[in-house]
Design a protein around this motif. Structure first.
Motif, mmCIF file in Angstrom:
data_model
loop_
_atom_site.group_PDB
_atom_site.id
_atom_site.type_symbol
_atom_site.label_atom_id
_atom_site.label_comp_id
_atom_site.label_asym_id
_atom_site.label_seq_id
_atom_site.Cartn_x
_atom_site.Cartn_y
_atom_site.Cartn_z
ATOM 1 N N ASN A 1 24.533 -24.321 23.304
ATOM 2 C CA ASN A 1 24.459 -23.051 22.598
ATOM 3 C C ASN A 1 24.145 -21.912 23.566
ATOM 4 O O ASN A 1 24.729 -20.823 23.475
ATOM 5 C CB ASN A 1 23.391 -23.134 21.510
ATOM 6 N N GLU B 1 27.295 -21.240 25.723
ATOM 7 C CA GLU B 1 28.350 -20.583 24.949
ATOM 8 C C GLU B 1 28.001 -19.120 24.702
ATOM 9 O O GLU B 1 28.879 -18.245 24.736
ATOM 10 C CB GLU B 1 28.570 -21.316 23.624
ATOM 11 N N THR B 2 26.731 -18.840 24.476
ATOM 12 C CA THR B 2 26.296 -17.460 24.266
ATOM 13 C C THR B 2 26.468 -16.641 25.543
ATOM 14 O O THR B 2 26.980 -15.513 25.517
ATOM 15 C CB THR B 2 24.821 -17.419 23.823
#
Length: 228
Positions: free
Chosen positions: A51, A54-55
């Protein structure tokens, strides 16, 4: 002797080139390992380090597409994005007492700058052809081309100095700042200085990445001019 005192790698070999090389390889291993960890068990609903990555990558591409367009931002992300993440880890390791940032060495930052320099010229020539790429150095006004050409050449060569010494100067200054703070308050964790150093490390990694995109955009998106 100075590096024996302040870096763990100096306990192995006090030569500064060895120390920089040691932490350069260490940061490369960290960069590869974290990327591998983030992509080993990818999920539709990301969590943890997936996460986070991806951010970060989504944010980098969002900014880059304003510079060079979404298609080219994704095309050149393997270079610009990798440099940005790698420089980030190289900057951050210098904040840890006993370690030294590879980016605090001008020889390291010079190599990165040369990689970017030769790559964007290569992409410019591949995209426009040798003739048209050289022609765009002459400016939009034909009678000014004898003056504009050497100015453009000097401008492009100065990018090597700009990229390498900006990163080197800032990180070297940060290392000296941290050293002074640790000498002044060796028994108290200087929270505020560490926060400043983290911010500067992130900022310098971002600047290097975005300038890579800017130079690539200038090389591959130059409008064709008619000089004949």
């Amino acid at each position: 002797m100075e590096h024996r005192l302040f870096t763990f790698a100096g306990l192995i070999n006090p030569d500064h080139d060895f120390i920089i090389g040691f932490y350069t390889i260490l940061c490369a291993i960290i960069t590869i390992a974290t990327a591998k960890l983030a992509t080993t068990r990818m999920k539709v609903v990301p969590s943890g380090i997936q996460n986070l990555y991806e951010t970060v990558i989504g944010g980098m591409l969002l900014i880059a597409k304003d510079v060079i367009g979404e298609k080219l931002a994704r095309k050149y992300f393997p270079l610009a994005g990798t440099i940005g993440i790698y420089v980030f880890f190289c900057n951050m390791i210098g904040i840890i007492p006993g370690f030294e940032a590879p980016t605090s060495s001008w020889s390291f930052t010079l190599v990165l700058a040369l990689v970017v320099f030769f790559y964007y010229h290569y992409e410019g020539i591949k995209a426009q052809g040798v003739f048209h790429y050289i022609v765009h150095f002459m400016g939009p006004v034909k009678w000014l081309s004898p003056l504009m050409f050497p100015i453009e050449i000097i401008s492009h060569l100065s990018r090597i100095i700009s990229l390498s010494f900006r990163l080197f100067g800032n990180i070297k200054g940060d290392d000296m700042f941290l050293l002074v703070m640790l000498m002044l308050v060796p028994w108290i964790i200087p929270i505020a200085p560490f926060a400043i150093l983290i911010f500067m490390g992130v900022l310098q990694a971002f600047v290097f990445m975005i300038l890579t995109y800017v130079y690539l955009a200038g090389a591959v998106l130059v409008e064709e001019q008619d000089y004949l």
